[in-house]
Design a protein around this motif. Structure first.
Motif, PDB file in Angstrom:
ATOM      1  N   LEU A 147     -80.820 -23.193 -19.526  1.00  0.00           N
ATOM      2  CA  LEU A 147     -81.540 -23.484 -20.758  1.00  0.00           C
ATOM      3  C   LEU A 147     -81.847 -24.967 -20.896  1.00  0.00           C
ATOM      4  CD1 LEU A 147     -82.690 -22.585 -23.482  1.00  0.00           C
ATOM      5  CD2 LEU A 147     -80.405 -22.866 -24.462  1.00  0.00           C
ATOM      6  N   HIS A 148     -80.936 -25.824 -20.444  1.00  0.00           N
ATOM      7  CA  HIS A 148     -81.173 -27.262 -20.634  1.00  0.00           C
ATOM      8  C   HIS A 148     -82.391 -27.768 -19.865  1.00  0.00           C
ATOM      9  CE1 HIS A 148     -80.572 -31.481 -21.271  1.00  0.00           C
ATOM     10  NE2 HIS A 148     -80.432 -31.687 -19.974  1.00  0.00           N
ATOM     11  N   PRO A 149     -82.484 -27.561 -18.539  1.00  0.00           N
ATOM     12  CA  PRO A 149     -83.693 -28.057 -17.858  1.00  0.00           C
ATOM     13  C   PRO A 149     -84.964 -27.379 -18.335  1.00  0.00           C
ATOM     14  CG  PRO A 149     -82.336 -26.743 -16.370  1.00  0.00           C
ATOM     15  CD  PRO A 149     -81.524 -26.974 -17.593  1.00  0.00           C
ATOM     16  N   VAL A 150     -84.855 -26.105 -18.786  1.00  0.00           N
ATOM     17  CA  VAL A 150     -86.054 -25.420 -19.291  1.00  0.00           C
ATOM     18  C   VAL A 150     -86.499 -26.038 -20.610  1.00  0.00           C
ATOM     19  CG1 VAL A 150     -86.932 -23.240 -20.178  1.00  0.00           C
ATOM     20  CG2 VAL A 150     -85.574 -23.263 -18.087  1.00  0.00           C
ATOM     21  N   SER A 151     -85.552 -26.219 -21.538  1.00  0.00           N
ATOM     22  CA  SER A 151     -85.919 -26.769 -22.850  1.00  0.00           C
ATOM     23  C   SER A 151     -86.334 -28.231 -22.748  1.00  0.00           C
ATOM     24  CB  SER A 151     -84.741 -26.625 -23.826  1.00  0.00           C
ATOM     25  OG  SER A 151     -83.596 -27.324 -23.342  1.00  0.00           O
ATOM     26  N   ALA A 152     -85.793 -28.957 -21.743  1.00  0.00           N
ATOM     27  CA  ALA A 152     -86.154 -30.370 -21.587  1.00  0.00           C
ATOM     28  C   ALA A 152     -87.608 -30.553 -21.164  1.00  0.00           C
ATOM     29  CB  ALA A 152     -85.226 -31.031 -20.570  1.00  0.00           C
ATOM     30  N   GLN A 153     -88.265 -29.473 -20.721  1.00  0.00           N
ATOM     31  CA  GLN A 153     -89.675 -29.582 -20.365  1.00  0.00           C
ATOM     32  C   GLN A 153     -90.539 -29.876 -21.585  1.00  0.00           C
ATOM     33  OE1 GLN A 153     -90.598 -29.523 -17.109  1.00  0.00           O
ATOM     34  NE2 GLN A 153     -88.406 -29.311 -16.742  1.00  0.00           N
ATOM     35  N   ALA A 154     -90.064 -29.473 -22.773  1.00  0.00           N
ATOM     36  CA  ALA A 154     -90.863 -29.691 -23.994  1.00  0.00           C
ATOM     37  C   ALA A 154     -91.049 -31.175 -24.292  1.00  0.00           C
ATOM     38  CB  ALA A 154     -90.224 -28.963 -25.170  1.00  0.00           C
ATOM     39  N   VAL A 190     -94.640 -32.813 -23.843  1.00  0.00           N
ATOM     40  CA  VAL A 190     -95.360 -32.997 -25.106  1.00  0.00           C
ATOM     41  C   VAL A 190     -95.439 -34.469 -25.502  1.00  0.00           C
ATOM     42  CG1 VAL A 190     -95.337 -32.466 -27.570  1.00  0.00           C
ATOM     43  CG2 VAL A 190     -94.809 -30.676 -25.912  1.00  0.00           C
ATOM     44  N   LEU A 191     -94.331 -35.200 -25.352  1.00  0.00           N
ATOM     45  CA  LEU A 191     -94.314 -36.585 -25.830  1.00  0.00           C
ATOM     46  C   LEU A 191     -95.272 -37.507 -25.064  1.00  0.00           C
ATOM     47  CD1 LEU A 191     -90.583 -37.211 -26.785  1.00  0.00           C
ATOM     48  CD2 LEU A 191     -92.541 -36.677 -28.234  1.00  0.00           C
ATOM     49  N   PRO A 192     -95.411 -37.394 -23.738  1.00  0.00           N
ATOM     50  CA  PRO A 192     -96.446 -38.225 -23.083  1.00  0.00           C
ATOM     51  C   PRO A 192     -97.845 -37.957 -23.637  1.00  0.00           C
ATOM     52  CG  PRO A 192     -94.922 -37.387 -21.448  1.00  0.00           C
ATOM     53  CD  PRO A 192     -94.580 -36.700 -22.728  1.00  0.00           C
ATOM     54  N   ALA A 224    -104.728 -37.745 -35.559  1.00  0.00           N
ATOM     55  CA  ALA A 224    -103.485 -37.848 -36.331  1.00  0.00           C
ATOM     56  C   ALA A 224    -102.799 -36.496 -36.497  1.00  0.00           C
ATOM     57  CB  ALA A 224    -103.774 -38.464 -37.701  1.00  0.00           C
ATOM     58  N   VAL A 225    -103.589 -35.439 -36.716  1.00  0.00           N
ATOM     59  CA  VAL A 225    -102.995 -34.110 -36.902  1.00  0.00           C
ATOM     60  C   VAL A 225    -102.300 -33.656 -35.626  1.00  0.00           C
ATOM     61  CG1 VAL A 225    -103.465 -31.697 -37.411  1.00  0.00           C
ATOM     62  CG2 VAL A 225    -104.673 -33.491 -38.671  1.00  0.00           C
ATOM     63  N   ALA A 226    -102.961 -33.828 -34.479  1.00  0.00           N
ATOM     64  CA  ALA A 226    -102.355 -33.435 -33.201  1.00  0.00           C
ATOM     65  C   ALA A 226    -101.094 -34.247 -32.922  1.00  0.00           C
ATOM     66  CB  ALA A 226    -103.362 -33.621 -32.076  1.00  0.00           C
ATOM     67  N   ILE A 227    -101.126 -35.537 -33.245  1.00  0.00           N
ATOM     68  CA  ILE A 227     -99.946 -36.386 -33.035  1.00  0.00           C
ATOM     69  C   ILE A 227     -98.777 -35.894 -33.868  1.00  0.00           C
ATOM     70  CG2 ILE A 227     -99.010 -38.706 -33.354  1.00  0.00           C
ATOM     71  CD1 ILE A 227    -101.869 -39.753 -32.810  1.00  0.00           C
ATOM     72  N   PHE A 228     -99.047 -35.586 -35.130  1.00  0.00           N
ATOM     73  CA  PHE A 228     -97.971 -35.152 -36.024  1.00  0.00           C
ATOM     74  C   PHE A 228     -97.330 -33.860 -35.533  1.00  0.00           C
ATOM     75  CE2 PHE A 228     -96.598 -32.509 -39.601  1.00  0.00           C
ATOM     76  CZ  PHE A 228     -95.577 -33.302 -40.108  1.00  0.00           C
ATOM     77  N   TYR A 229     -98.151 -32.886 -35.150  1.00  0.00           N
ATOM     78  CA  TYR A 229     -97.587 -31.603 -34.724  1.00  0.00           C
ATOM     79  C   TYR A 229     -96.856 -31.721 -33.386  1.00  0.00           C
ATOM     80  CZ  TYR A 229     -99.663 -28.982 -38.531  1.00  0.00           C
ATOM     81  OH  TYR A 229     -99.964 -28.500 -39.784  1.00  0.00           O
ATOM     82  N   ASN A 230     -97.321 -32.568 -32.494  1.00  0.00           N
ATOM     83  CA  ASN A 230     -96.585 -32.802 -31.243  1.00  0.00           C
ATOM     84  C   ASN A 230     -95.212 -33.394 -31.515  1.00  0.00           C
ATOM     85  OD1 ASN A 230     -98.648 -31.823 -29.703  1.00  0.00           O
ATOM     86  ND2 ASN A 230     -99.281 -33.778 -28.850  1.00  0.00           N
ATOM     87  N   LEU A 231     -95.180 -34.381 -32.416  1.00  0.00           N
ATOM     88  CA  LEU A 231     -93.899 -34.998 -32.760  1.00  0.00           C
ATOM     89  C   LEU A 231     -92.991 -34.020 -33.490  1.00  0.00           C
ATOM     90  CD1 LEU A 231     -95.118 -38.524 -33.958  1.00  0.00           C
ATOM     91  CD2 LEU A 231     -94.072 -37.950 -31.766  1.00  0.00           C
ATOM     92  N   ALA A 232     -93.562 -33.218 -34.387  1.00  0.00           N
ATOM     93  CA  ALA A 232     -92.756 -32.271 -35.165  1.00  0.00           C
ATOM     94  C   ALA A 232     -92.136 -31.206 -34.259  1.00  0.00           C
ATOM     95  CB  ALA A 232     -93.610 -31.619 -36.250  1.00  0.00           C
ATOM     96  N   THR A 278     -91.440 -31.462 -31.066  1.00  0.00           N
ATOM     97  CA  THR A 278     -90.386 -32.093 -30.264  1.00  0.00           C
ATOM     98  C   THR A 278     -89.130 -32.337 -31.093  1.00  0.00           C
ATOM     99  OG1 THR A 278     -92.115 -33.181 -28.980  1.00  0.00           O
ATOM    100  CG2 THR A 278     -89.873 -33.996 -28.707  1.00  0.00           C
ATOM    101  N   THR A 279     -89.311 -32.701 -32.367  1.00  0.00           N
ATOM    102  CA  THR A 279     -88.158 -32.898 -33.247  1.00  0.00           C
ATOM    103  C   THR A 279     -87.350 -31.620 -33.389  1.00  0.00           C
ATOM    104  OG1 THR A 279     -89.381 -34.582 -34.492  1.00  0.00           O
ATOM    105  CG2 THR A 279     -87.448 -33.624 -35.551  1.00  0.00           C
ATOM    106  N   LEU A 280     -88.023 -30.485 -33.463  1.00  0.00           N
ATOM    107  CA  LEU A 280     -87.324 -29.205 -33.586  1.00  0.00           C
ATOM    108  C   LEU A 280     -86.644 -28.797 -32.286  1.00  0.00           C
ATOM    109  CD1 LEU A 280     -89.966 -27.191 -35.662  1.00  0.00           C
ATOM    110  CD2 LEU A 280     -87.861 -28.256 -36.492  1.00  0.00           C
ATOM    111  N   VAL A 281     -87.222 -29.172 -31.144  1.00  0.00           N
ATOM    112  CA  VAL A 281     -86.679 -28.753 -29.850  1.00  0.00           C
ATOM    113  C   VAL A 281     -85.516 -29.638 -29.398  1.00  0.00           C
ATOM    114  CG1 VAL A 281     -87.231 -28.488 -27.389  1.00  0.00           C
ATOM    115  CG2 VAL A 281     -88.852 -27.708 -29.120  1.00  0.00           C
ATOM    116  N   MET A 282     -85.515 -30.901 -29.783  1.00  0.00           N
ATOM    117  CA  MET A 282     -84.514 -31.838 -29.271  1.00  0.00           C
ATOM    118  C   MET A 282     -83.070 -31.429 -29.542  1.00  0.00           C
ATOM    119  SD  MET A 282     -85.565 -34.134 -27.304  1.00  0.00           S
ATOM    120  CE  MET A 282     -84.022 -35.042 -27.248  1.00  0.00           C
ATOM    121  N   PRO A 283     -82.710 -30.860 -30.713  1.00  0.00           N
ATOM    122  CA  PRO A 283     -81.321 -30.411 -30.873  1.00  0.00           C
ATOM    123  C   PRO A 283     -80.910 -29.366 -29.833  1.00  0.00           C
ATOM    124  CG  PRO A 283     -82.387 -30.566 -33.007  1.00  0.00           C
ATOM    125  CD  PRO A 283     -83.461 -30.784 -31.981  1.00  0.00           C
TER     126      PRO A 283
END
Length: 266
Positions: free
Chosen positions: A137-144, A148-150, A168-176, A178-183
């Motif tokens: 799960l870790h290497p798979v989830s780390a793909q996000a 996405v961030l680059p 701006a909309v695309a930037i916000f949703y990409n960041l959002a 990633t914020t949900l996936v990082m935990p």
């Protein structure tokens, strides 16, 4: 300095006398042999001749399974940074799984694996942890965040330098996202570190953890910033926003590079 080999787990100790107990398996000092004597028995030569020859030995890192060939283990593992004391002598008959002959199955034995059982008393959580490690799960989830961030940083560059406010909309949703996936990335990474690498805090794991924490903190702050200040990319503050995104991208690159070293043992 004299060298001693544990006859139970092949741990190598340097010193005038063998240790009271093996640092790896806990074996008593009586189960240690002088390395020169052991090499002499193996080669059929005198101890002095064996020590002068300094034959190459295959060593295996007990943290990341990196293999080293030489008369002594390296001072630090080139993959995970583990100390030389965490290297063991690799048995001659220990070959990669792909090279070992497959045993012939007995005609009366079924080759079907039974379904996994969930042990009682908190077993559901342990089973879930085991499935996380088994299915990577870790290497798979780390793909996000790694993918996405680059893209998000490229969008930020377009908004900052080319004044493409529509990004701006695309930037916000990409960041959002990633914020949900990082935990999930961090939690699964800690589990894999404990299960697969014994929870040892080598320099590589410390840097990797710091990089992951940096990514999470920065992506969370940038997401909250855009949510509370939607026009930040059109204001003078956009340069601070852009600089923070570069720091975040650098931390992603470091974490990905170290993760690749662990996977490919390079």
């Amino acid at each position: 300095m004299k060298k001693w080999i544990c006859t139970i787990c092949a741990y190598l100790h340097k010193g005038g006398e063998p240790p009271e107990k093996c640092a790896v398996c806990g074996a008593d000092r009586s189960l240690f042999e002088a390395a020169a004597d052991r090499m002499a028995e193996k080669d059929g030569a005198a101890p002095d001749a064996a020590s002068d020859a300094a034959p190459d030995i295959k060593w295996k890192c007990t943290v990341c399974a990196y293999r080293h060939t030489g008369p002594e283990p390296p001072e630090k593992c080139r993959v995970c940074g583990a100390d030389a004391s965490l290297f063991l002598i690799l048995a001659e008959d220990e070959a990669p799984a792909a090279e070992m002959p497959e045993p012939e199955p007995a005609a009366t034995v079924s080759t079907k694996s039974p379904p996994p059982e969930i042990p009682p008393g908190g077993g559901i959580f342990r089973w879930f942890i085991g499935q996380m490690v088994r299915h990577h799960l870790h290497p798979v989830s780390a793909q996000a965040p790694g993918g996405v961030l680059p893209a998000a940083v490229l969008f930020i560059m377009g908004a900052v330098f080319l004044q493409f406010g529509e990004l701006a909309v695309a930037i916000f949703y990409n960041l959002a996202v990633t914020t949900l996936v990082m935990p999930v990335v961090i939690f699964s990474g800690v589990i894999e570190w404990k299960q697969g690498y014994g929870g040892r805090l080598t320099s590589m794991f410390i840097i990797k953890m710091c990089a992951a924490a940096t990514v999470f903190i920065f992506v969370l702050c940038l997401t909250v910033w855009m949510a509370t200040d939607p026009d930040v990319l059109e204001s003078p503050r956009r340069w601070i926003f852009f600089a923070a995104s570069l720091v975040m991208l650098g931390a992603v690159a470091i974490a990905g590079l170290l993760g690749g070293k662990l996977v490919y043992k390079d």
